[in-house]
Design a protein around this motif. Structure first.
Motif, mmCIF file in Angstrom:
data_model
loop_
_atom_site.group_PDB
_atom_site.id
_atom_site.type_symbol
_atom_site.label_atom_id
_atom_site.label_comp_id
_atom_site.label_asym_id
_atom_site.label_seq_id
_atom_site.Cartn_x
_atom_site.Cartn_y
_atom_site.Cartn_z
ATOM 1 N N ALA A 158 27.706 16.538 -2.945
ATOM 2 C CA ALA A 158 28.754 15.551 -2.700
ATOM 3 C C ALA A 158 28.840 15.272 -1.212
ATOM 4 C CB ALA A 158 30.095 16.072 -3.223
ATOM 5 N N GLY A 159 28.816 14.010 -0.838
ATOM 6 C CA GLY A 159 28.908 13.651 0.572
ATOM 7 C C GLY A 159 28.523 12.211 0.795
ATOM 8 N N GLY A 160 28.893 11.687 1.958
ATOM 9 C CA GLY A 160 28.630 10.285 2.255
ATOM 10 C C GLY A 160 27.151 9.963 2.343
ATOM 11 N N HIS A 183 25.641 9.946 -1.045
ATOM 12 C CA HIS A 183 26.040 8.740 -1.783
ATOM 13 C C HIS A 183 25.170 7.555 -1.383
ATOM 14 C CE1 HIS A 183 29.649 6.083 -3.248
ATOM 15 N NE2 HIS A 183 28.554 5.906 -3.957
ATOM 16 N N VAL A 184 24.915 7.420 -0.093
ATOM 17 C CA VAL A 184 24.061 6.339 0.389
ATOM 18 C C VAL A 184 22.647 6.475 -0.175
ATOM 19 C CG1 VAL A 184 22.969 5.357 2.440
ATOM 20 C CG2 VAL A 184 25.389 5.944 2.489
ATOM 21 N N VAL A 185 22.110 7.689 -0.135
ATOM 22 C CA VAL A 185 20.782 7.934 -0.695
ATOM 23 C C VAL A 185 20.749 7.561 -2.172
ATOM 24 C CG1 VAL A 185 19.147 9.766 -1.319
ATOM 25 C CG2 VAL A 185 20.118 9.682 0.990
ATOM 26 N N ASN A 186 21.800 7.905 -2.887
ATOM 27 C CA ASN A 186 21.887 7.562 -4.305
ATOM 28 C C ASN A 186 21.826 6.057 -4.529
ATOM 29 O OD1 ASN A 186 24.323 6.900 -6.559
ATOM 30 N ND2 ASN A 186 22.746 8.319 -7.238
ATOM 31 N N LEU A 187 22.583 5.307 -3.749
ATOM 32 C CA LEU A 187 22.594 3.848 -3.880
ATOM 33 C C LEU A 187 21.225 3.245 -3.577
ATOM 34 C CD1 LEU A 187 25.985 2.812 -2.219
ATOM 35 C CD2 LEU A 187 25.361 2.554 -4.617
#
Length: 389
Positions: A29-31, A34-38
């Motif tokens: 969990a982390g910003g 999240h960016v990598v996921n997108l």
């Protein structure tokens, strides 16, 4: 030249049929995660072969959901406490395994996130004919960074094909030799699918890793100054980290045990937006502050330290949020009191915040990542880097 790539055209803002390796320390969990996921999901759904490489063990379940077509390679060398000798050997093992993973993926482009990981990736890619783009996700002037890593960063970053930061302020921190090719790409805002407003319980929410950077100790001090004035409000700090014992002790010493909850990480990403009524960012410094943007997109009134960098890019003071001087606990307490005590102000800030956050819609931000990848792939093709191993 690879047939799967050479027969395709690279448009100004699109790419097709590329093999892309994305390197990141972990998928928790982390910003950054999240960016990598997108980005990874976006590129996989666009038809690219995406490989994620992490330092985690191979069997770790990511916090965010990834497209099944994405290959995830865990190197099995996560961060751990060790002696200097053991740490040095662990770094060498990471470089060796990372190099092997990159070679197996046969990427046309490598994209790396976070400073130490960027250094390791550039070392691992030495001699490999593949462009490497490094992305800084924090404040490069203030994040703790040992002298050896700093020296390696200064020596290795000029070798990268390009550098990505989230703000112009962060980019300007780097010397010219490190930003010959550079992009400023803000974080996209992506709220959880199907989320619902479950508000009205007077919850002041804060979100982030429980670390010194996030300033939750300052937030507890500020909240203690207004807690008696607003007895109907409680503070909920979402997140996990090494500072939990110290923060819990501080909370209890301030007599706030019944008023401050620290429930850990949300079961699903971003669900804290459902129950929050006001959001506060108390960070000492940031690379961006994605949770602040998520709060704005969810229609929450927000209060934030004007730390470098990020909050000042997102918020226009008194219009779509409240900014207070970085680290000023008294000012934070006054601003929180102002917002908690004025329902009309909360409503006005919430409406304008939601409108402002639309500037960071995923489709807009992801098109900028497409343009970056297209630039790197075009350059690679022109210099005969797009050859199959």
């Amino acid at each position: 030249m690879s047939e799967s790539v050479s027969t395709r055209k690279f448009g100004a803002t699109s790419i097709t049929g590329a093999r892309i390796a994305i390197v990141v320390p972990a998928l928790g969990a982390g910003g950054t995660e999240h960016v990598v996921n997108l980005i990874a999901n976006h590129w996989a759904r666009a038809g690219h072969k995406v490989t994620l490489i992490t330092l985690e063990p191979p069997n770790v379940t990511p916090y965010y959901e990834f497209d099944p077509a994405i290959a995830i390679t865990g190197l099995g060398v996560p961060p751990q406490r060790s002696s200097k000798l053991q740490s040095g050997l662990l770094v060498l093992r990471r470089i060796q395994r990372l190099r092997s993973a990159i070679r197996r993926a046969k990427p046309h482009l490598v994209l790396s996130f976070l400073t130490r990981m960027n250094v390791l990736t550039l070392l691992a890619a030495t001699g490999l004919t593949v462009p490497v783009i490094v992305s800084e996700r924090n404040n490069p002037a203030l994040q703790p960074f040992g002298p050896l890593w700093k020296w390696l960063q200064n020596r290795l970053y000029p070798r990268a094909f390009g550098l990505v930061t989230m703000t112009q302020g962060a980019l300007d921190h780097f010397p010219a030799k490190m930003r010959r090719r550079a992009w400023v790409i803000a974080n996209a805002v992506d709220l959880p699918a199907g989320w619902q407003k479950k508000r009205g319980k007077n919850i002041l929410a804060a979100v982030g890793r429980l670390t010194h950077q996030k300033g939750f100790d300052l937030l507890l001090e500020a909240f203690s100054k207004i807690a008696e004035t607003y007895p109907e409000w409680k503070l909920v700090i979402w997140g996990e980290g090494d500072e939990r014992p110290r923060l819990e002790a501080q909370r209890d010493a301030l007599g706030l045990k019944a008023r401050v909850e620290m429930p850990g990480v949300t079961p699903r990403p971003g669900l804290w937006v459902e129950t929050a009524d006001v959001f506060v960012l108390s960070s000492r410094y940031e690379g961006w502050g994605i949770v602040l943007l998520e709060a704005m997109a969810a229609g929450l009134p927000v209060v934030s330290f004007e730390c470098e960098w990020g909050p000042g890019d997102m918020i226009k003071h008194s219009s779509d949020g409240i900014l207070v001087p970085r680290g000023d606990v008294e000012a934070l307490a006054r601003a929180l009191g102002e917002v908690l005590g004025d329902g009309a102000l909360r409503e006005r800030l919430a409406v304008t915040a939601e409108a402002s956050a639309r500037r960071y819609a995923p489709e807009r931000i992801l098109s900028e990542w497409d343009a970056l990848a297209s630039c790197a792939l075009k350059h690679a093709a022109a210099t005969r880097w797009l050859q199959d191993a």
